[in-house]
Structure formats: C-alpha cells, structure tokens
Design a protein around this motif. Structure first.
Motif, PDB file in Angstrom:
ATOM      1  N   SER A  38      -1.120   2.943   2.245  1.00  0.00           N
ATOM      2  CA  SER A  38      -1.099   1.530   2.635  1.00  0.00           C
ATOM      3  C   SER A  38      -1.783   1.349   3.984  1.00  0.00           C
ATOM      4  CB  SER A  38       0.333   1.018   2.740  1.00  0.00           C
ATOM      5  OG  SER A  38       1.015   1.273   1.563  1.00  0.00           O
ATOM      6  N   ARG A  65      -3.478   2.983  -8.016  1.00  0.00           N
ATOM      7  CA  ARG A  65      -4.001   1.632  -7.748  1.00  0.00           C
ATOM      8  C   ARG A  65      -4.493   1.506  -6.315  1.00  0.00           C
ATOM      9  NH1 ARG A  65       0.190   0.026 -11.294  1.00  0.00           N
ATOM     10  NH2 ARG A  65       1.688  -0.140  -9.602  1.00  0.00           N
ATOM     11  N   GLN A  66      -3.745   2.108  -5.378  1.00  0.00           N
ATOM     12  CA  GLN A  66      -4.184   2.048  -3.986  1.00  0.00           C
ATOM     13  C   GLN A  66      -5.480   2.801  -3.785  1.00  0.00           C
ATOM     14  OE1 GLN A  66      -0.658   3.353  -1.974  1.00  0.00           O
ATOM     15  NE2 GLN A  66      -0.639   1.492  -0.740  1.00  0.00           N
ATOM     16  N   GLU A 126       7.503   6.777 -10.312  1.00  0.00           N
ATOM     17  CA  GLU A 126       7.075   5.815  -9.309  1.00  0.00           C
ATOM     18  C   GLU A 126       8.277   5.317  -8.511  1.00  0.00           C
ATOM     19  OE1 GLU A 126       3.663   3.416 -10.254  1.00  0.00           O
ATOM     20  OE2 GLU A 126       4.881   1.657  -9.893  1.00  0.00           O
ATOM     21  N   ASN A 127       8.000   4.846  -7.298  1.00  0.00           N
ATOM     22  CA  ASN A 127       9.021   4.283  -6.415  1.00  0.00           C
ATOM     23  C   ASN A 127      10.154   5.257  -6.098  1.00  0.00           C
ATOM     24  OD1 ASN A 127       7.675   1.780  -6.432  1.00  0.00           O
ATOM     25  ND2 ASN A 127       8.671   1.277  -8.370  1.00  0.00           N
ATOM     26  N   ARG A 147       1.214   3.541  -8.816  1.00  0.00           N
ATOM     27  CA  ARG A 147       1.011   2.714  -7.618  1.00  0.00           C
ATOM     28  C   ARG A 147       0.087   3.417  -6.612  1.00  0.00           C
ATOM     29  NH1 ARG A 147       6.354   2.438  -3.767  1.00  0.00           N
ATOM     30  NH2 ARG A 147       6.864   4.651  -3.740  1.00  0.00           N
ATOM     31  N   PHE A 200       2.532   6.920  -0.493  1.00  0.00           N
ATOM     32  CA  PHE A 200       2.242   5.511  -0.728  1.00  0.00           C
ATOM     33  C   PHE A 200       2.121   4.774   0.600  1.00  0.00           C
ATOM     34  CE2 PHE A 200       3.723   1.129  -1.444  1.00  0.00           C
ATOM     35  CZ  PHE A 200       2.799   0.733  -2.396  1.00  0.00           C
TER      36      PHE A 200
END
Ligand SMILES: [Zn+2]
Ligand SMILES: [Zn+2]
Ligand SMILES: [Zn+2]
Ligand SMILES: [Zn+2]
Ligand SMILES: [Zn+2]
Ligand SMILES: [Zn+2]
Ligand SMILES: [Zn+2]
Ligand SMILES: [Zn+2]
Length: 722
Positions: free
Chosen positions: A63, A101-102, A50-51, A98, A59
């Motif tokens: 968004s 989750r989105q 992640e990240n 992440r 990601f």
C-alpha cells in the motif's frame, strides 16, 4: 506520510532510507510468501488466505509502494529498484488476490518508467523480441536460422503466464480413425507429473493456477500496454512479444508436436495466452501464404523461383505485388529505398511453416498444418486441435465425414458423406444437403431460404464475422462446420442444436432470469425463424414478469427512483429493466405463471441455490393452505405468503404445508427443528436470526414466527403501505 516524503523534487537522505526499508521489507515478505506458495503446490499446506495476518504485512508495505507510485518522483525511484521489480513479479504469481491486485496497480504506474531492456535483464530474458515482428521482415533477416530453444523465456512471459494459468483448454485429435471426444484441462493439471521448479527453469511461475478475475486484469493490462497507454516503447515491445509467443509454435520441433508432449510445453500455453491479447495488427503481419509441394494442389501454388535472380534455381520466399517473386536477399535489397517500403508483400512458406492468424469476435486463432489453436479472452476457454498428416491428402473429398472429418473406406460414408457415428447421423437429419454456388456444401439447416452464407467466406458476406473453423461459442468444443449451424438475427453463427439446448435449459437456479436468451457474443436477443417454437413461450414469460414487476414498481412508488431518472445510471429510462433486476420472480410448478418471491438482493444474500426441486416452487394462489381471501380486484394472481420462519416473502412451498423464503429453505433441516418457542419474534430475519428494531420489514401484523400466514394480495397490500 507520502505527501511529506515526496513534496520535493528530490529525495533527502532520510526519505531514501525510509524507502529502502520498505523495499527490504517487501523482499523478506516475498521470499516467505514464495516458500508458502511452493509448499502449497505440493499439496502439503493450504494456500495462503486473504486478510489473514499471513499476508497483512506485505499488503501494508505494498500500500505504501502504491502510494509512492502516485507521484512522479516516486515512480522514478521505484523503477530503479530492480530487486523490488523482481519481487513484484514474484508476488504477482504467489500472493493472495488482494496482493496481486496491488501489484498490478503498481506495475501500471511503474512500468512506463522502466526500460524494457532493464526489465529483460531483471527477469533473465536474454533478448527483446525484434520490434519489426511481421513475418515479412523476419523472413528477410539473415540470422533467422538460429535454433529455437523451447526454454528461452520472452519478455512478457511472466505476464502471459497469468492468463495461461487461468485457461481451460480442450484438446482434440483430428485423425482418420473413429476417435471422437475431447479432453479438457488446465495448465496446473497437465503439470501434475512434472515434479518441481526445475522442470520450468527460470520460468518457475509457470506452475500453479490463477483465478480468472486476475487473468482478466492482466489481459487488460497487456492490451493497454499494446495500445500505447503506458508508453510508446512498451507498445512496440508488447506487440512484438505477443507475436513472438505466437510464432514460437511454428518453431516447435517435430518430436514435441505429439499431442501429449506438446500440451506440456510452455510454448503452447504462452501462445494460447497470446491469442487472448491478439490485435488486428497481428492478424495481417503474422499470416503467411503457403506453397504446396505437389503442383496439382488446389490451395496455394507451387514454389516459384526468384524473379530478380532469374537463374531458375534460387527459390522465392516473398511475393511482392510490385516486384514479383523474390528471395530474402533480393527482397531486402529491393525494398531498402524509402519509396519501395510500402509495397504490399506477403511471405510464402512451405506447408510445414505456413501460419494463419485470425481474430474473430474476441477469439484469437492460429492455424498451422499440424495444429489449430484458439483462445477466447472473455471466457478464458481455449481449444487445441491436433491434425494428423498433410491436409492436401485429407481434403480429397470422398470418404470424409462432412461433420467430424473422420475418413474411412468402409462404405459407410457412401451416402451423403456422413459417418456412422450417432451424433453425425443426428446432424445429418437436420442438415441442408445443397451445394452453394461457390462449390462448398451448405453448412446450414434443411429447408432454409436463403441458405446460410458460405462459412468459408466465399463471396462478399458482409454480415458474416466468423468462419468454418471458428468454434461455436456456446459449446466451445466443435468448429462451426462440425454441425448444422444457423445465423441469428444479430449475424452471429452457432450450431443449431446448441442454441436450441440453451433455449430449452433456460436459466440456472430457481429465480427467473433472461440472460440465457441473449447472444453469448453480442448480447442481442436470440432470434431466428426456426427457433420460434422455443422463443414464443419465453417471450410470453418475459412479458408476464415484466408486467408484474412494473406493476409492483408503481405500487411501491419506485417508478421515479433515482436509478431510472439519473442520466448515465444503469437503468436510465429503463423502468422495466430496473424492476426486473430488483424483484425476483419464480415459475409456479402448478399454474406455470410467474410469481413474486421477494427482492433479488435478498436472494443474492442467501447465496446461489444449486439444487432445488422445481415442484417446490408454488405460487401463493396454488398453495393457499389457509384459504386466504381472494382479492376482489386481482383474484389470486398476486397472492403472497410469508415465510413461516421469518418476515420475508415466501418462494418455496414444501411438504404441502410450509412456505419458505430462499434463505430459510436452504437451512430447512435446522430451522424446522427449532422448537416454536425458540424461534425469533417479529421482526425475524432469514435463517432464524433476530433483526434490529421493531418494525416488521413486511409492514404487516402477523401471527408469531412458525405459523403459516397469507400476506394477501401483494399489489393491494403494497398500495396500502405507501
Ligand atoms: Zn462423422
Ligand atoms: Zn442450405
Ligand atoms: Zn464457399
Ligand atoms: Zn455448438
Ligand atoms: Zn450476436
Ligand atoms: Zn400457481
Ligand atoms: Zn425465511
Ligand atoms: Zn414480521
């Protein structure tokens, strides 16, 4: 940007172009991420982190999509982007947390706008489940004879799989031989020998694992879908799909019912997932009655013929409280008129097809003659028990161990129906041997008055919410009837030995916490007269910690903190709860009393302590190496030491010489080897780190880092500082 894009009720050409760029971007990223996921499955590469820049672009794109889905025009637009929907479901299984989750957030907003039928075709699901999913209506449907295809996907499989991939499943084989023991596995583990995507067909996402936090999000998404929070259409489809996945078990062919084969079928895992999202509607509509083949069987009744045909040969399937026994045709015909539709009907099936569905305390369960499966949505634990042969013969009483169900004719079972197994023999020592008025043996413990209510729920047992087949929610390996059980004050039933072991093991790690003393189901304090010997010292320790924490709270001037005085706050009007959450206490190995070892959040920052030596937990009074003054008011009760290597309150006392805080103790090998002159000066943070500013967090003048120092009486010291 989104504001400008969707401020109008229709999209301009330019806006559409921007959106289609985003959608295309996601398409590319999705296939890249899928490839990396595939190769991580084979173990060639690690999973995406992640990240990292690996998931950053995707990601960011998501968004944007999430922002778009904030407006009505945006949702309508997105729901029509079929490739995008496909990508979202792919990312749900392959993305980093992440991204997952989105995706879930986007799905929540976009699904209400998408038709189930459309989604089905996107996911190559041939048909939607029948919206009238109760087995009564299934039984009276004509085309029910179609052959069940294990590989045919259902509309919600892609979501249910997220739950299935997070489950830990115990399997048991209940056989007549002395085969005790369980095996525990995850979906990913039992797929190890099935090589590739081809083995799962269109359901390629059945592979790999899912973390439990994500599975919990999916559980609440499905529950919200079923309750109509997204749309009424989705509510119907969701409930029907869950029912379909559960009923699929009854359609499994005899040759896949063997334990080793069965646990590899998607059917098994998806139906366990469904048990995590079961609701009360399912319980009533999916349970059938059961005919027995032998007329002298104790349960059920021999199969009658259709009262309406009255020809003495057409067999009945449905029992209607108004119209009697009916075959499928007559049932359909007689219940067509509106006035007859609310008749109470129950489907009766041959033993081979009978099914019973239950939901007890968040734990879903389904029972067939050859199998019992259950899954607990809170813990994501599941259990599958394979039963051998016909139950009617095994139930005949003599020669069956009352605990493990082993049957034998060796004579070992002659006394009290207990086999020679050591565990069963131990259980027998504490078990009640009375027979209840209903005729069932008491499943409780010896000398209890009154006895445990009958676990078969005979008579009106208002307080009993579980039954004999429910798992003990502490061990989660044995049914309640498999060992002597007790009903706690909160009415929940557990194995007596399991509760005792929880209370004896107490908390995990060095810091005292009392979560273990709460019922695992309802969180009420565990209480039962036979547990008094274990509960008394726990209660005393609780009072000790409570008193000390409250005292500290007052001296620190925090008894009127916002967290306690604000209505709705977690510790509103609960200063003791607040204090015990804030301060960390430890049990002194020498004097057995609780002592203060700093604030809990400092301990949390230090990370979980897995291994520690309880002998190193010594309070200030018992480790008073520098012979600090005894407080005239409080004695040595609140005597505290500073960590030798930083400006924190000490928790550990090691080598008979050295006080450590949690963090420094964790890192002691490195820290104790730093030359004294190189240690940070006050204010010194844990693990030899320099802190900002020049105020000591302990608010005292003390010798340089690296030397022992008694902070003195904690109560008085803090009273001075405020
Ligand atoms: Zn036994
Ligand atoms: Zn009893
Ligand atoms: Zn009974
Ligand atoms: Zn247990
Ligand atoms: Zn309870
Ligand atoms: Zn002590
Ligand atoms: Zn330290
Ligand atoms: Zn200091």
């Amino acid at each position: 940007m989104v504001g400008i894009l969707f401020s109008r009720s229709k999209l301009s050409h330019l806006q559409k172009q921007v959106c289609s760029h985003i959608v295309q971007g996601i398409r590319k990223e999705t296939s890249k991420i899928r490839e990396e996921w595939e190769s991580s499955l084979t173990g060639k590469t690690p999973t995406l982190s992640e990240n990292s820049d690996q998931d950053a672009y995707c990601f960011e794109l998501l968004s944007m999509v999430l922002a778009l889905s904030g407006s009505g025009v945006g949702r309508t637009y997105l729901a029509q982007q079929y490739p995008l929907l496909q990508d979202l479901f792919s990312l749900l299984h392959t993305g980093t947390p992440r991204i997952q989750r989105q995706v879930i957030s986007v799905l929540r907003r976009v699904l209400p706008e998408a038709k189930p039928q459309t989604l089905a075709s996107i996911l190559s699901v041939p048909n939607l489940p029948p919206s009238e999913y109760s087995i009564v209506s299934l039984a009276s449907r004509e085309d029910d004879n179609e052959v069940y295809d294990v590989n045919k996907p259902g509309i919600l499989d892609v979501l249910l799989a997220c739950i299935g991939k997070a489950l830990t499943v115990q399997t048991k084989i209940k056989a007549s031989g002395p085969q005790k023991g369980v095996t525990s596995m995850t979906l990913a583990e039992c797929q190890l020998d099935s090589k590739s995507a081809s083995s799962t067909g269109s359901r390629w996402w059945m592979r790999g694992k899912m973390d439990s936090a994500m599975a919990n999000k999916i559980i609440s998404l499905i529950q919200d879908m079923a309750s109509g929070l997204l749309s009424e259409t989705w509510a119907t489809v969701t409930k029907a799909a869950v029912a379909e996945a559960i009923l699929a078990l009854t359609k499994l062919d005899e040759n896949v019912r063997a334990p080793q084969t069965c646990v590899k079928t998607p059917t098994m895992w998806l139906s366990l997932s469904s048990l995590c999202v079961l609701d009360q509607d399912h319980v009533e509509r999916l349970t059938s009655g059961q005919w027995v083949s032998s007329p002298n069987g104790q349960h059920g009744q021999p199969r009658p013929t259709c009262d309406n045909h009255d020809d003495g040969e057409t067999q009945a399937i449905i029992l209607c409280t108004e119209c009697g026994n009916l075959c499928a045709d007559c049932d359909r015909y007689l219940h067509l008129p509106r006035k007859n539709r609310n008749h109470q009907r129950q489907v009766f099936k041959e033993e081979e097809e009978a099914i019973k569905v239950d939901l007890h305390e968040g734990c879903g369960r389904t029972k067939l003659f050859w199998l019992m499966a259950l899954a607990d949505s809170r813990t994501l634990k599941a259990m599958v028990e394979f039963r051998e042969g016909k139950q009617s013969t095994a139930k005949s009483g003599l020669g069956v161990c009352r605990f493990c169900g082993t049957s034998s004719n060796t004579g070992l079972l002659a006394i009290g129906n207990v086999c020679a197994d050591t565990e069963c023999q131990e259980y027998a020592k504490i078990a009640c041997i009375k027979t209840l008025p209903c005729g069932h043996p008491c499943r409780g413990i010896k000398d209890e008055d009154p006895c445990l209510p009958c676990l078969h729920r005979c008579g009106k047992q208002e307080t009993l919410k579980q039954d004999a087949d429910d798992m003990c929610m502490i061990c989660f390996t044995e049914a309640l009837e498999a060992a002597p059980a007790i009903q706690l004050k909160c009415n929940h039933v557990f194995h007596s030995h399991c509760v005792r072991s929880v209370l004896s093991k107490r908390w995990v790690g060095p810091r005292i916490t009392f979560g273990f003393s709460l019922c695992p189901i309802c969180k009420a304090t565990i209480d039962h007269p036979v547990l008094r010997d274990l509960l008394k010292p726990i209660q005393e320790l609780f009072e000790d910690v409570r008193r000390k924490a409250m005292m500290r709270l007052e001296y620190e001037g925090l008894h009127k903190a916002e967290a306690i005085t604000t209505p709705g706050a977690r510790f509103y009007q609960d200063p003791a709860g607040f204090a015990m959450d804030r301060y960390a206490y430890y049990v002194c190995y020498k004097c057995n009393k609780a002592y203060y070892g700093g604030e809990a959040r400092c301990e949390e920052q230090a990370g979980a302590v897995e291994e520690y030596d309880p002998q190193e937990l010594v309070c200030g009074g018992c480790s008073d190496v520098s012979r600090a003054q005894v407080c005239p008011k409080h004695g040595t009760d609140f005597l505290e030491y500073k960590c030798r290597y930083c400006c924190s309150v000490a928790v550990f006392f090691c080598f008979g010489t050295t006080h450590f805080c949690n963090a420094c103790h964790d890192d002691f090998q490195r820290i104790t080897n730093i030359p004294k002159l190189e240690l940070p000066r006050c204010p010194a943070g844990p693990r030899g780190k320099l802190m900002d500013g020049d105020e000591c967090p302990l608010h005292v003048k003390h010798p340089p880092t690296g030397e022992e120092f008694a902070l003195g009486c904690g109560v008085c010291r803090n009273a001075h500082t405020f």
